[in-house]
Scaffold this active site. Structure first.
Site, short mmCIF file in Angstrom:
data_model
loop_
_atom_site.label_atom_id
_atom_site.label_comp_id
_atom_site.label_asym_id
_atom_site.label_seq_id
_atom_site.Cartn_x
_atom_site.Cartn_y
_atom_site.Cartn_z
N HIS A 65 17.61 -56.15 6.40
CA HIS A 65 17.07 -57.00 7.48
C HIS A 65 16.25 -56.06 8.38
CE1 HIS A 65 17.20 -59.37 11.22
NE2 HIS A 65 17.54 -60.41 10.48
N ASP B 177 25.79 -52.39 7.80
CA ASP B 177 25.41 -53.63 8.47
C ASP B 177 26.25 -54.74 7.82
OD1 ASP B 177 24.35 -55.94 9.42
OD2 ASP B 177 22.26 -55.48 8.93
N GLN C 284 26.38 -60.03 7.22
CA GLN C 284 26.54 -61.12 6.25
C GLN C 284 27.88 -61.04 5.51
OE1 GLN C 284 24.63 -63.71 6.04
NE2 GLN C 284 22.93 -62.99 7.29
N LYS D 42 27.47 -65.16 13.45
CA LYS D 42 27.50 -65.41 12.01
C LYS D 42 28.94 -65.51 11.50
CE LYS D 42 23.23 -62.83 11.34
NZ LYS D 42 22.19 -63.84 11.22
N CYS E 108 13.34 -62.26 7.98
CA CYS E 108 13.36 -60.93 8.61
C CYS E 108 13.64 -59.84 7.59
CB CYS E 108 14.38 -60.86 9.74
SG CYS E 108 14.03 -61.97 11.08
N1 PLP Z 1 21.47 -57.78 9.64
C1 PLP Z 1 21.54 -58.80 8.78
C2 PLP Z 1 21.92 -58.54 7.35
C3 PLP Z 1 21.28 -60.09 9.21
O1 PLP Z 1 21.34 -61.12 8.35
C4 PLP Z 1 20.91 -60.29 10.57
C5 PLP Z 1 20.56 -61.65 11.04
O2 PLP Z 1 20.19 -62.51 10.29
C6 PLP Z 1 20.86 -59.19 11.43
C7 PLP Z 1 21.15 -57.94 10.92
C8 PLP Z 1 20.50 -59.35 12.86
O3 PLP Z 1 21.42 -60.11 13.55
P1 PLP Z 1 21.17 -60.56 15.06
O4 PLP Z 1 19.83 -61.23 15.09
O5 PLP Z 1 22.31 -61.46 15.35
O6 PLP Z 1 21.20 -59.32 15.89
#
Ligand code: PLP
Length: 410
Positions: free
Chosen positions: A122, A199, A202, A225, A363
């Protein structure tokens, strides 16, 4: 054991109608819905305990502080951390990664150091590292993915060197649902003396996480999430490492002593949590973790896997649908495109039928580009979805396919 029908009663929003139809919410990789116990917990805080934390010697402040610190302990237990002070509250995964990146840029990353990430990240786990690498004159290396959407482990291994300071990798892709072999990644990174940031955005809802067993150095996620509120998140770090991190933000709540021209900073976790935190949100996040634990992460994983494999099998039956990737292990979401139909048009048509899915680059532009695409439709079921909803979505997709097919022939 709970049924989806029972669980759905916990989520008032699932009773909404959209464009005259019952809502089918399949955008859980973006944001999950909140159950009553989470909503109630936050409301109760605002109704009865609302006050600033850590600062006042009065009852409401003490109650707020106690609830917030209880949430920290719930999260500690939820991810198997050793100490509550290893849980740093942030506004989300993006904020957590930026905190770590900025902090490392204050002298911990040296020119020539390497940061290794992957093509499937992401943007939140890519751009901060681009910026930090530029500022610190470090080198950013990107491990590619294979045609199936898996991490290219051979290339990843080759890119790990004695210069690698940090590996920043997602546990599960938010586009293909690829599940990475974190244990292998962490083991190999540690053999080269590198730290690993996972990270886990998910993963939280459907994968039991034990940071001690995983041995990751840092881990981050967002509350929204995992059935919690937006504006909440966590950066976990091993205590000894967090203690090395210089604070990246300064102000109230994080100090020991302040003079006019200098200040000394307090202990973990507060030294990395400057300013008034999102108190009600954090309390809601604790309630969300509690709720998920009550349902059982393994049970959730089983239910969601069934929904996802049902969706995947149905998508495969449709000749005009192309699925992104065929990873060895998939969790949480699946993305695809429909012949002759732009992903935005598919999502818009589905929305007209009451079905919420995500479309666009998610993203993750480099990942989409690796597939030669600039967008895709994503379905991401949660445990409160039903097989009937998946079937309904496929029927709706057939309508889209017919509409686009006719338009293409004109
Ligand atoms: N990392 C992953 C794998 C994500 O799917 C997302 C959001 O979709 C993020 C980071 C960023 O999350 P946030 O926008 O809640 O900070």
């Amino acid at each position: 054991m709970w049924t989806p029908e029972e669980i759905r009663r916990d989520f008032p929003i699932l009773g909404e109608t959209v464009n005259g139809r019952n809502l089918v919410y399949l955008d859980n990789a973006a944001t999950t819905q909140m159950p009553e116990p989470v909503l109630e917990k936050m409301c109760a805080h605002y109704r009865h305990d609302h006050a600033n934390v850590h600062r006042g010697i009065h009852t409401l402040s003490e109650r707020s502080t106690e609830e917030m610190e209880q949430a920290r302990c719930i999260i500690q237990e939820f991810i198997g951390a050793e100490y509550p002070e290893e849980i740093i509250f942030t506004s989300g995964a993006t904020d957590s990664i930026n905190l770590l990146a900025r902090s490392l840029s204050f002298g911990l990353l040296k020119p020539g150091d390497e940061i290794l990430t992957t093509e499937m990240e992401h943007h939140a786990n890519l751009i901060p590292w681009q910026e930090v690498a530029r500022r610190c004159k470090a080198k950013l290396r990107i491990a590619p993915i294979t045609a199936s959407g898996d991490l290219d482990y051979g290339s990843f291994q080759q890119m790990l060197t004695a210069k690698t300071r940090l590996v920043a990798v997602t546990g599960v892709s938010n586009v293909t649902g690829t599940v990475n072999d974190l244990s292998a990644i962490i083991r190999q990174a540690h053999m080269h003396g590198a730290w690993v940031l996972v990270d886990a955005s998910q993963m939280m809802r459907h994968q039991v996480i034990n940071v001690k067993a995983l041995d990751c150095d840092f881990l981050c996620f967002s509350g929204h999430k995992m059935m919690g509120p937006t504006g909440t998140g966590v950066l976990y770090g091993k205590k000894a490492l967090l203690e090395q991190l210089p604070p990246d933000r300064f102000g109230g709540g994080m100090v020991d002593e302040v003079r006019l021209k200098r200040a000394s900073y307090g202990d973990l976790p507060y030294r990395l949590e400057a300013g008034t935190p999102n108190i009600a949100g954090i309390i809601g996040l604790g309630a969300a973790a509690w709720y998920l634990s009550g349902l059982g992460i393994e049970e959730i994983a089983k239910r969601e896997k069934l929904l996802l494999t049902t969706a995947e099998a149905a998508l495969r039956q449709r000749a005009s649908v192309t699925i992104l990737g065929e990873p060895q292990k998939r969790a949480g979401c699946i993305s695809f495109n429909v012949q002759d139909g732009h992903c935005f048009d598919v999502a818009r048509l589905l929305d007209q039928l009451g079905i919420a899915v995500r479309s666009g680059h998610h993203c993750a532009q480099p990942l989409l580009r690796a597939f030669g695409l600039d967008g895709a439709v994503r379905i991401s079921p949660a445990f409160y979805n039903t097989t009937e909803e998946i079937i309904q979505t496929m029927d709706a997709l057939d309508r889209c396919i017919r509409v686009f097919g006719k338009a293409a022939k004109r």
